[in-house]
Design a protein around this motif. Structure first.
Motif, PDB file in Angstrom:
ATOM      1  N   LYS A  95      -0.196   3.731   6.575  1.00  0.00           N
ATOM      2  CA  LYS A  95      -0.566   3.352   5.210  1.00  0.00           C
ATOM      3  C   LYS A  95       0.034   4.357   4.227  1.00  0.00           C
ATOM      4  O   LYS A  95       0.235   5.537   4.554  1.00  0.00           O
ATOM      5  CB  LYS A  95      -2.079   3.298   5.068  1.00  0.00           C
ATOM      6  CG  LYS A  95      -2.800   4.635   5.159  1.00  0.00           C
ATOM      7  CD  LYS A  95      -4.277   4.461   4.857  1.00  0.00           C
ATOM      8  CE  LYS A  95      -4.996   5.815   4.845  1.00  0.00           C
ATOM      9  NZ  LYS A  95      -6.419   5.678   4.492  1.00  0.00           N
ATOM     10  N   LEU A  96       0.285   3.905   3.011  1.00  0.00           N
ATOM     11  CA  LEU A  96       1.007   4.718   2.035  1.00  0.00           C
ATOM     12  C   LEU A  96       0.071   5.460   1.086  1.00  0.00           C
ATOM     13  O   LEU A  96       0.491   6.406   0.428  1.00  0.00           O
ATOM     14  CB  LEU A  96       1.960   3.836   1.222  1.00  0.00           C
ATOM     15  CG  LEU A  96       2.954   2.998   2.037  1.00  0.00           C
ATOM     16  CD1 LEU A  96       3.865   2.216   1.102  1.00  0.00           C
ATOM     17  CD2 LEU A  96       3.765   3.870   2.978  1.00  0.00           C
ATOM     18  N   THR A  97      -1.186   5.044   1.002  1.00  0.00           N
ATOM     19  CA  THR A  97      -2.128   5.677   0.077  1.00  0.00           C
ATOM     20  C   THR A  97      -2.905   6.793   0.774  1.00  0.00           C
ATOM     21  O   THR A  97      -3.016   6.826   2.003  1.00  0.00           O
ATOM     22  CB  THR A  97      -3.110   4.638  -0.479  1.00  0.00           C
ATOM     23  OG1 THR A  97      -3.801   4.012   0.616  1.00  0.00           O
ATOM     24  CG2 THR A  97      -2.375   3.590  -1.283  1.00  0.00           C
ATOM     25  N   SER A 136       5.948  -0.539  -6.912  1.00  0.00           N
ATOM     26  CA  SER A 136       5.978  -1.948  -7.300  1.00  0.00           C
ATOM     27  C   SER A 136       5.784  -2.049  -8.804  1.00  0.00           C
ATOM     28  O   SER A 136       5.444  -1.068  -9.470  1.00  0.00           O
ATOM     29  CB  SER A 136       4.889  -2.736  -6.566  1.00  0.00           C
ATOM     30  OG  SER A 136       3.605  -2.290  -6.965  1.00  0.00           O
ATOM     31  N   SER A 137       5.967  -3.244  -9.345  1.00  0.00           N
ATOM     32  CA  SER A 137       5.909  -3.430 -10.787  1.00  0.00           C
ATOM     33  C   SER A 137       4.501  -3.254 -11.335  1.00  0.00           C
ATOM     34  O   SER A 137       4.327  -2.895 -12.498  1.00  0.00           O
ATOM     35  CB  SER A 137       6.440  -4.818 -11.151  1.00  0.00           C
ATOM     36  OG  SER A 137       5.679  -5.818 -10.500  1.00  0.00           O
ATOM     37  N   PHE A 138       3.492  -3.505 -10.520  1.00  0.00           N
ATOM     38  CA  PHE A 138       2.113  -3.426 -10.997  1.00  0.00           C
ATOM     39  C   PHE A 138       1.407  -2.143 -10.561  1.00  0.00           C
ATOM     40  O   PHE A 138       0.261  -1.902 -10.931  1.00  0.00           O
ATOM     41  CB  PHE A 138       1.303  -4.639 -10.482  1.00  0.00           C
ATOM     42  CG  PHE A 138       1.337  -4.792  -8.992  1.00  0.00           C
ATOM     43  CD1 PHE A 138       0.446  -4.106  -8.178  1.00  0.00           C
ATOM     44  CD2 PHE A 138       2.276  -5.615  -8.400  1.00  0.00           C
ATOM     45  CE1 PHE A 138       0.491  -4.250  -6.805  1.00  0.00           C
ATOM     46  CE2 PHE A 138       2.320  -5.760  -7.012  1.00  0.00           C
ATOM     47  CZ  PHE A 138       1.423  -5.075  -6.215  1.00  0.00           C
ATOM     48  N   ALA A 139       2.089  -1.298  -9.778  1.00  0.00           N
ATOM     49  CA  ALA A 139       1.446  -0.107  -9.214  1.00  0.00           C
ATOM     50  C   ALA A 139       1.390   1.026 -10.231  1.00  0.00           C
ATOM     51  O   ALA A 139       2.334   1.248 -10.999  1.00  0.00           O
ATOM     52  CB  ALA A 139       2.187   0.361  -7.967  1.00  0.00           C
ATOM     53  N   THR A 140       0.282   1.742 -10.217  1.00  0.00           N
ATOM     54  CA  THR A 140       0.151   2.980 -10.991  1.00  0.00           C
ATOM     55  C   THR A 140       0.710   4.116 -10.144  1.00  0.00           C
ATOM     56  O   THR A 140       0.311   4.275  -8.988  1.00  0.00           O
ATOM     57  CB  THR A 140      -1.310   3.276 -11.330  1.00  0.00           C
ATOM     58  OG1 THR A 140      -1.838   2.193 -12.100  1.00  0.00           O
ATOM     59  CG2 THR A 140      -1.437   4.572 -12.118  1.00  0.00           C
ATOM     60  N   PHE A 175      -4.934  15.078   0.356  1.00  0.00           N
ATOM     61  CA  PHE A 175      -4.371  13.905  -0.305  1.00  0.00           C
ATOM     62  C   PHE A 175      -4.889  13.802  -1.738  1.00  0.00           C
ATOM     63  O   PHE A 175      -5.650  14.646  -2.216  1.00  0.00           O
ATOM     64  CB  PHE A 175      -4.701  12.637   0.489  1.00  0.00           C
ATOM     65  CG  PHE A 175      -6.175  12.454   0.734  1.00  0.00           C
ATOM     66  CD1 PHE A 175      -7.001  11.872  -0.220  1.00  0.00           C
ATOM     67  CD2 PHE A 175      -6.752  12.865   1.929  1.00  0.00           C
ATOM     68  CE1 PHE A 175      -8.357  11.709  -0.001  1.00  0.00           C
ATOM     69  CE2 PHE A 175      -8.107  12.709   2.160  1.00  0.00           C
ATOM     70  CZ  PHE A 175      -8.912  12.128   1.190  1.00  0.00           C
ATOM     71  N   GLY A 176      -4.496  12.739  -2.421  1.00  0.00           N
ATOM     72  CA  GLY A 176      -4.953  12.521  -3.793  1.00  0.00           C
ATOM     73  C   GLY A 176      -4.473  13.623  -4.717  1.00  0.00           C
ATOM     74  O   GLY A 176      -3.330  14.076  -4.646  1.00  0.00           O
ATOM     75  N   GLY A 177      -5.355  14.094  -5.579  1.00  0.00           N
ATOM     76  CA  GLY A 177      -5.000  15.127  -6.549  1.00  0.00           C
ATOM     77  C   GLY A 177      -4.747  16.488  -5.949  1.00  0.00           C
ATOM     78  O   GLY A 177      -4.358  17.415  -6.670  1.00  0.00           O
ATOM     79  N   CYS A 178      -4.925  16.642  -4.639  1.00  0.00           N
ATOM     80  CA  CYS A 178      -4.706  17.953  -3.994  1.00  0.00           C
ATOM     81  C   CYS A 178      -3.228  18.242  -3.742  1.00  0.00           C
ATOM     82  O   CYS A 178      -2.873  19.379  -3.416  1.00  0.00           O
ATOM     83  CB  CYS A 178      -5.486  18.032  -2.688  1.00  0.00           C
ATOM     84  SG  CYS A 178      -7.277  18.018  -2.919  1.00  0.00           S
ATOM     85  N   ASN A 206      -5.128   6.721  -4.419  1.00  0.00           N
ATOM     86  CA  ASN A 206      -5.386   5.292  -4.288  1.00  0.00           C
ATOM     87  C   ASN A 206      -4.153   4.463  -4.605  1.00  0.00           C
ATOM     88  O   ASN A 206      -4.082   3.291  -4.267  1.00  0.00           O
ATOM     89  CB  ASN A 206      -6.541   4.882  -5.195  1.00  0.00           C
ATOM     90  CG  ASN A 206      -7.857   5.492  -4.751  1.00  0.00           C
ATOM     91  OD1 ASN A 206      -8.080   5.698  -3.554  1.00  0.00           O
ATOM     92  ND2 ASN A 206      -8.723   5.811  -5.708  1.00  0.00           N
ATOM     93  N   SER A 207      -3.207   5.063  -5.286  1.00  0.00           N
ATOM     94  CA  SER A 207      -1.899   4.448  -5.502  1.00  0.00           C
ATOM     95  C   SER A 207      -0.840   5.402  -4.969  1.00  0.00           C
ATOM     96  O   SER A 207      -1.121   6.572  -4.695  1.00  0.00           O
ATOM     97  CB  SER A 207      -1.670   4.153  -6.986  1.00  0.00           C
ATOM     98  OG  SER A 207      -1.771   5.344  -7.745  1.00  0.00           O
TER      99      SER A 207
END
Length: 418
Positions: free
Chosen positions: A72-74, A115-119, A139-142, A269-270
């Protein structure tokens, strides 16, 4: 108590040895790492450490976080570091007045939407770390630097320059550069939008940015510069004169005495593409005394006592080393980012009237500077520095000075022509 007027020769030799050992142990060497590309044919790829399956080498680039595949990428993190660590100071951590090693790095990055809709999220960092692996749950903000349990702890022993693309509660916005010290909450930040820089372009387009990070181990300060590049295949532009971020920074007592250099990144999450396309690093480091160096220092005062055959061996070995030095130096200079043109020696002879003594402007530790005029450039007035083989301490010293001169840019300083 004063020494006697005619001290014992053994005592003089011992004192000389102690002084020599002290001198050598305090010396700095310089290592230059060059990655013009990251293609699989580049043998230097083997010198990089990929901390997880989420950090890989793509065609011509380093993927610090995964972009596709089974995983998974997230909510993932990754690190890619140079496998060799560098000793950045000598002595104890609490001796803050001592010299710390300097380093300069530049790299070309591409951060893009999936992708076009991804943040986009979360960002990429240049990091100086105590170890090769990233901590768990970073992960995430870390950003692959710390986790929510350890963030802010001195035991993290990291500094990082973050290219942040997602706004956490502690961030000024979703498009900024920050200096992180043992924490993902930046010590200093600069918003990039007012400067006309957008780290992540709209979907289907790409922004390429050159980033320079320069740490001065004498002044104990760090500066970050940035310039946009139209195409990834374009040559590295000259570093801008004005930094986008600058801060005082004492490395001693913050990072590990033996530290690694490289990149880290994470997704939340993105996700986003976090790619490094080129990387150049010049880092000073302290090195320990070995018996070969001590033997050389002891042997120099005793050359007159050696047999003539050993003198001849020394002479021919020096000639071989000199030839090898210039061959290696020529290759390294040509790989320097934004390196100016080369000039023929005969052109410099003509420009300085065969290095006429009346043209002498001054003399430094590595050679003499002469005033000259380049006839093939409309009698352009130049300063030509002739490096003395006798005064040159070695390849590292020469390349360190050339790298610094090449990276300097200021309206009151003359530029390096070649």
């Amino acid at each position: 108590m004063e020494l006697a007027a005619n001290p014992n020769p053994a005592v003089v030799l011992l004192l000389s040895l102690l002084a020599a050992v002290t001198l050598v142990s305090a010396r700095l060497k310089t290592c230059t790492i060059t990655y013009d590309d990251f293609n699989i044919a580049n043998s230097n790829i083997q010198k990089l450490y990929f901390a997880s399956n989420y950090s890989t080498q793509a065609t011509g680039a380093l993927r610090v976080t995964l972009e596709s595949g089974y995983y998974k990428l997230t909510n993932q993190s990754g690190r890619i570091l140079y496998k060799k660590s560098f000793k950045l100071w000598e002595g104890r951590n609490d001796t803050y007045s001592d010299r710390v090693a300097s380093f300069n790095t530049s790299f070309l990055v591409n951060l893009s939407r999936m992708s076009s809709f991804a943040t986009p999220g979360e960002g990429l960092t240049f990091v100086v770390a105590p170890g090769l692996n990233h901590p768990p749950n970073s992960f995430g903000g870390c950003l692959g630097l710390t986790n929510f349990t350890t963030d802010g702890n001195k035991s993290n022993q990291i500094i990082a320059i973050e290219l942040d693309t997602f706004q956490e509660d502690f961030d000024p916005d979703s498009n900024h550069v920050g200096l992180n010290i043992n924490s993902v909450i930046s010590h200093t930040t600069t918003s990039l939008t007012p400067l006309g820089f957008e780290l992540v372009a709209p979907y289907g387009t790409h922004n390429f940015f050159n980033v320079w990070v320069q740490y001065d181990g004498i002044k104990k300060s760090i500066a970050v510069y940035m310039a946009k590049q139209a195409n990834p295949s374009d040559p590295t532009p000259r570093r801008p004169d004005t930094p986008i971020l600058k801060s005082d920074l004492e490395l001693r007592g913050v990072v590990n005495q033996n530290s690694y250099f490289g990149f880290s990144a994470s997704t939340g999450n993105s996700s986003e593409i976090n790619r490094v396309l080129r990387w150049y690093l010049t880092v000073e480091y302290y090195y320990d005394v070995n018996f070969g160096e001590i033997g050389l220092i002891v042997g120099i005062p005793m050359v007159a006592l050696l047999p003539a055959s050993l003198v001849l061996v020394y002479y021919f070995r020096k000639r071989w080393l000199s030839r090898r030095f210039y061959q290696r130096m020529s290759r390294k200079v040509k790989r320097m980012p934004g390196m100016p043109r080369e000039y023929e020696y005969k052109d410099l002879q003509k420009a300085t009237n065969n290095f006429d003594k009346t043209r002498k402007l001054g003399q430094g530790g590595y050679g003499v500077v002469y005033k000259g005029y380049l006839a093939n450039q409309k009698d352009l007035e130049v300063a030509v520095k002739m490096f003395s083989r006798e005064s040159l301490k070695g390849q590292d010293d020469f390349f360190q000075e050339l790298t610094i001169i090449n990276q300097l840019g200021h309206k009151y300083l003359v530029p390096l022509l070649g």
